[in-house]
Design an enzyme around this catalytic site. Structure first.
Site, mmCIF file in Angstrom:
data_model
loop_
_atom_site.group_PDB
_atom_site.id
_atom_site.type_symbol
_atom_site.label_atom_id
_atom_site.label_comp_id
_atom_site.label_asym_id
_atom_site.label_seq_id
_atom_site.Cartn_x
_atom_site.Cartn_y
_atom_site.Cartn_z
ATOM 1 C CG ASP A 199 -9.551 8.999 5.412
ATOM 2 O OD1 ASP A 199 -9.471 9.169 6.977
ATOM 3 O OD2 ASP A 199 -9.173 7.847 5.428
ATOM 4 C CG ASP A 209 -7.487 5.479 3.024
ATOM 5 O OD1 ASP A 209 -6.098 6.182 3.359
ATOM 6 O OD2 ASP A 209 -8.443 5.973 1.724
ATOM 7 C CG ASP A 231 -4.293 5.530 7.263
ATOM 8 O OD1 ASP A 231 -4.023 7.396 7.971
ATOM 9 O OD2 ASP A 231 -5.038 5.879 6.605
#
Length: 1030
Positions: free
Chosen positions: A451, A749, A753
């Site tokens: 990310d 997070d 996900d």
């Protein structure tokens, strides 16, 4: 050897039950099954746990679905009467703990209504729903209603590990031999001479057991610390009138808990207020469909997960009074799932164990046959004495001790030791490894899908630019105001409404009266912007009633709220990804503060503004609103909005990230950024981090998901940045990368996900920004959300692999030499040069102490300058076999010469010449192992001393080994069958041992592998040239 290890292969993640059962049944030669399998999951206990879990799930399902339906048709249900105890009355409460827990457990809404709803329950537990409990009340509430902790099995004491170490079959046999030896010895040689041999064996066994138990006990303490860290969950509550964060273990009945998407419900409770709350109860009831919780269906169960929405709940039951607590109690302390390396080394240990057993039996047979033939040729075949029995018993003890040395029990256990050590170090470096195998697998990772926000960037966000009323305003650094916007009153009012109403965060006062913003970094940045404009969060919230909330969703990339206007009607606010929200607008607030139609020209102008912000690496959000005559009954509208502002949020790149990315690239690990941000913002950040390079591809999620499978396969190797991606896009990318042979680590997070984290070879959840759902599906939790920590995990993963290879090379060399020297000597001379006590000491050097020294070495920077370890790489490589064979041949030649010609070479004569020679052989053999242990620090590089003193464990083990060897030879001769040596003989022993280092240099000049590096790494020069980098 790979053909022999076919049954010893399991997948690193989610291994099949068949593979797990197959390798367990293939482990046939085990000295101590209890110790060998202590840290490996017990499949029988696992099956029992699954049965108990299903029983509890069925019980909950009955309570929630069957009993609930029955209560709808039965008005008069006989409910148990609960008498209020004096203790509860004295504490100021008016409801019993059992009554509260029973109400939630049985989903008894009628009982709740009968008692006056959640407001009356709050009064009964003496709490204000707006102020929460007082911190000073916590001890009283824990005493009356219990603590939010589950019953745990008591920790194993040190003496349990001692007892476990004594379960070694070979040690038990040796203890019996020692006792018999003492009995026969005293009868034939008298006291105390007759006790020495047997007592020596017993003392050696005691030493082996104590060292083993100490090592295992310290290892268990490391695992206990890790387990304690895994259970840490932070929850948000209202206490003393302030919203604050506390540990889940500090939660008490009466606490008002704030829940949001991805949270684990920390205790049983009752819904107070909230919006669109959906709960995943599959962990408890087994039901896959989410449950919608509201005032009508108000009960929340501990251990369930918030799938959507947000809410406040009143805690009614904690700890063992919850069904989740009872479920946790059934959890078996059955160890971890086995790792591929553990399984492989169990196979190696089994094969070598079979060879060792064969040699031990042959040695015993040869010694016995020679002894019998000697008696027959001397005419004493019919005369047998107790001395003869003692000799045969000594032969048997030597053979059993050969098995002790030959079965490398320490091989699979060294993996656990190395992993435990690595996990402890990683925990101090802010990485919590949840699954042992992840540490191994990370050493093979070829790709990291990361990310952007919070991982590559600092996650300390501020609004840096804002476009409003056709003007771009930049933050005034150092200015008290921050922004000096001269806005029409109506525009400022709507802007502040949009900021303070359409948020999932809160502005609160801490204990010192300072303003504190609770929530995600993006929300905090926007709320801080509102405060800088002179807004008042509390006043705005009191002025307008919120009718409906649609929380932020990573699929829709926006969040919305509907509020009631004081003069009638309603107003909807929306904020989110700029290009998505812009498409929902029909009007825009112009320079005069008036709402005007959004023409194509204006759309292009605003799009250019958004692109300009994004190209400066700013995260862009649009704030819009829409006035409605009445509140809609369904979802909030998707069109017809008026654009208020575009904000550009600055999130600086973390210091050291660029260097960490370069480290990955040098190590053959491709870094890909997968983000929900605008593609221009993503590319700007990726370039700054060194991820987006020339020839790389940046693609949007929408474009990616429209590709055919064939097109995806062709384009995926080039992708370096994926922007505006959905969680499904991340999952698709990870899945396809794995199909083309990549070993993928992925960060996540959010709740959505979870599928990608589960699919990846290594799932990395963020410790700060990550939800409990994400953490539960991850293999490693990055506690500081820092990309540098991810690189550190990869470094330690490689270190674990290479350290185990070092230990295997060292132990197999000792195995080969000890087996052959004793067998050959028994065949030729009729006696073994190494006694049972000496072999036990050698076993401890190569097993427990060797594992401590080599399996716990810290990683060096050279590990990250090589390609990743290939999954198909042979664990014991040709280079290792070269070193094992070379060192074994050298030691066998030297020890063989000493054994058969030592007396003449050393000019030994007299009655003690044999004892002196055998002591020199023993001493030389031990020093060969000491120096070979140093050699094993580098399998291919010539400089083996580099960084040696950085590992205090290695230095300590070397020192202890040498000191004990001196004590054994010089002072414990009666027990160890040694005699004190002269300084010349000590020097000779050390010289023989040290020559193995010259042998190691010569061996490393012999090239054996042209393509693959010794430890599975590629493209590293072999032979003497590697010394240049040493």
């Amino acid at each position: 050897m790979s053909n022999l290890l076919r049954d010893f292969e399991v997948d690193a993640k989610n291994p099949s039950l068949e593979a797990r059962q197959r390798w367990r049944s293939s482990v046939s030669i085990v000295k101590n099954r209890t110790r060998r399998f202590r840290n490996i999951r017990d499949l029988d206990k696992l099956a029992d746990y699954e049965n108990k879990r299903h029983q509890i799930q069925e019980k909950i399902r009955v309570a929630f679905y069957v009993q609930k339906a029955a209560l709808q048709f039965i008005d008069a249900v006989a409910r148990p009467e609960y008498n209020l105890s004096d203790e509860v009355k004295g504490a100021g409460f008016s409801i019993e703990a059992d009554e509260l827990s029973s109400m939630v457990r049985k989903n008894d809404t009628k009982s709740l209504l009968h008692k006056g709803g959640v407001e009356e329950i709050a009064k009964k537990v003496s709490v204000s729903l707006s102020e929460g409990i007082r911190s000073s009340e916590v001890p009283t509430r824990e005493k009356i209603y219990g603590e939010n902790r589950y019953t745990e099995k008591p920790a194993r004491s040190f003496f349990m590990f001692v007892w476990e170490a004594l379960h070694d079959i070979t040690l038990i046999i040796l203890m019996v031999c020692a006792v018999v030896s003492i009995g026969v010895g005293v009868a034939t040689e008298g006291f105390p001479q007759g006790m020495y041999d047997g007592t020596g064996i017993l003392l050696s066994i005691l030493l082996v057991v104590m060292v083993t138990a100490i090592s295992d006990y310290k290892q268990s303490l490391q695992f206990r610390d890790l387990d304690r860290e895994k259970k840490k969950i932070i929850v948000q509550v209202t206490r003393d009138g302030n919203r604050q964060e506390i540990s889940i273990h500090d939660l008490v009945v009466g606490d008002v808990v704030h829940l949001s998407i991805g949270d684990q419900v920390p205790a049983d409770g009752i819904f107070i207020s909230g919006y669109n709350l959906e709960i995943d109860e599959s962990s408890l009831s087994g039901e896959s469909e989410p449950s919608h919780v509201s005032r009508e269906k108000p009960f929340l169960l501990s251990g369930t997960k918030v799938q959507n929405g947000s809410a406040k709940m009143l805690v009614t039951s904690v700890g063992m009074r919850t069904e989740w607590g009872k479920l946790m109690e059934t959890l078996v302390d059955g160890g971890e799932d086995e790792t591929p390396l553990q399984v492989k080394l169990n196979g190696v240990a089994t094969i070598i164990g079979k060879i060792g057993l064969s040699f031990a039996v042959l040695t015993f047979l040869v010694l016995c046959i020679r002894f019998v033939l000697e008696k027959a040729t001397s005419g004493n075949f019919t005369n047998w004495s107790s001395e003869d029995a003692l000799t045969l018993l000594d032969y048997f003890a030597i053979s059993v001790t050969i098995i002790v040395v030959a079965v490398p029990e320490g091989l699979p256990l060294a993996v656990t030791l190395s992993l435990a050590f690595a996990m402890k170090k990683l925990m101090s470096d802010r990485a919590l490894v949840r699954h042992l195998a992840a540490c191994e697998t990370m050493g093979s990772s070829t790709c990291i899908c990361t990310d952007k926000t919070g991982t590559l960037t600092t996650n300390h966000m501020v609004v840096n630019k804002v476009w409003i009323c056709d003007k771009v305003q930049e933050r005034q650094e150092g200015s008290g105001e921050g922004f000096q916007l001269e806005l029409p009153e109506e525009v400022q009012s709507i802007l502040l409404q949009g900021i303070f109403q359409n948020t999932g965060s809160e502005v609160v006062k801490d204990k010192d009266g300072n303003t504190q913003i609770l929530g995600s970094p993006t929300e905090r940045a926007i709320l801080e912007f509102g405060l800088l404009l002179g807004g008042d969060f509390g006043a705005q919230r009191k002025e307008h009633k919120i009718l409906k909330i649609e929380p932020f969703n990573s699929d829709k990339k926006k969040m919305s709220v509907l509020i009631a206007l004081p003069r009638g009607g309603a107003r909807a606010f929306c904020k989110g990804a700029s290009e998505i929200v812009l498409k929902m607008c029909e009007n825009v607030v112009d320079s005069s503060g008036e709402s005007v139609p959004l023409t194509e020209e204006r759309i292009k102008s605003i799009s250019d503004i958004i692109e300009g912000f994004a190209s400066e690496a700013l995260r862009t959000l649009c704030l819009v609103y829409k006035d409605l005559d009445e509140a809609p009954s369904g979802d909030l509208p998707d069109g017809g909005y008026t654009m208020i502002a575009v904000v550009g949020i600055k999130d600086p790149v973390r210091p050291g990230v660029r260097e960490a990315v370069q480290t990955c690239q040098a190590a053959g690990i491709t870094v890909r950024m997968v983000t929900g941000d605008n593609i221009s913002t993503a590319k700007a950040i990726a370039k700054e981090c060194g991820i987006f390079t020339e020839g790389g591809l940046a693609i949007e999620g929408s474009e990616f998901r429209d590709l055919s499978p064939h097109e995806m396969r062709n384009i995926i190797p080039k992708i370096q940045v994926m922007a505006r991606s959905l969680p499904l896009d991340k999952h698709t990318l990870v899945s396809n990368l794995r199909k083309i042979g990549e070993v993928v680590a992925v960060t996540g997070d959010g709740t959505n996900d979870a599928p990608a984290l589960h699919e990846a070879d290594i799932g990395l959840a963020m410790g700060i920004a990550g939800t409990e759902v994400a953490k539960e599906n991850a293999d490693v939790i990055i506690m500081d959300d820092n990309f540098k920590t991810i690189v550190n995990v990869a470094r330690w993963g490689r270190a674990v692999y290479i350290n185990i290879q070092k230990f295997v090379q060292f132990q197999l060399t000792v195995n080969v030499v000890a087996l052959i020297i004793n067998f050959v000597s028994a065949c030729i001379t009729g006696s073994a040069p190494l006694t049972a006590v000496q072999l036990l000491w050698v076993n401890m050097i190569m097993d427990t102490l060797g594992a401590l020294a080599l399996a716990t070495e810290p990683p060096n920077e050279g590990l990250m300058k090589r390609a990743p370890i290939a999954r198909t790489a042979s664990f014991i490589t040709k280079t290792m076999w070269r070193n094992i064979a070379g060192q074994s041949v050298y030691q066998l030649i030297v020890l063989g010469i000493l054994n058969f010609a030592g007396k003449s070479i050393l000019k030994l004569d007299g009655p003690d010449s044999t004892a002196v020679l055998n002591t020199v052989i023993f001493n030389s053999f031990v020093f060969c192992q000491v120096f070979n242990e140093i050699n094993s620090r580098e399998i291919e590089k010539i400089n083996v001393f580099k960084g040696m003193f950085n590992s205090w464990v290695f230095t300590w083990v070397m020192t202890v080994t040498v000191v004990f060897q001196v004590i054994i030879v010089e002072f414990l001769g009666a027990f160890a069958s040694t005699v004190p040596l002269s300084w010349q003989h000590w020097l000779l022993s050390i010289l023989i041992g040290s020559l193995s280092m010259i042998v190691a240099v010569i061996l490393k000049c012999i090239p054996v592998e042209s393509c693959d590096h010794h430890d599975g790494y590629d493209l590293l020069p072999s032979g003497p040239s590697s010394s240049n980098s040493a």
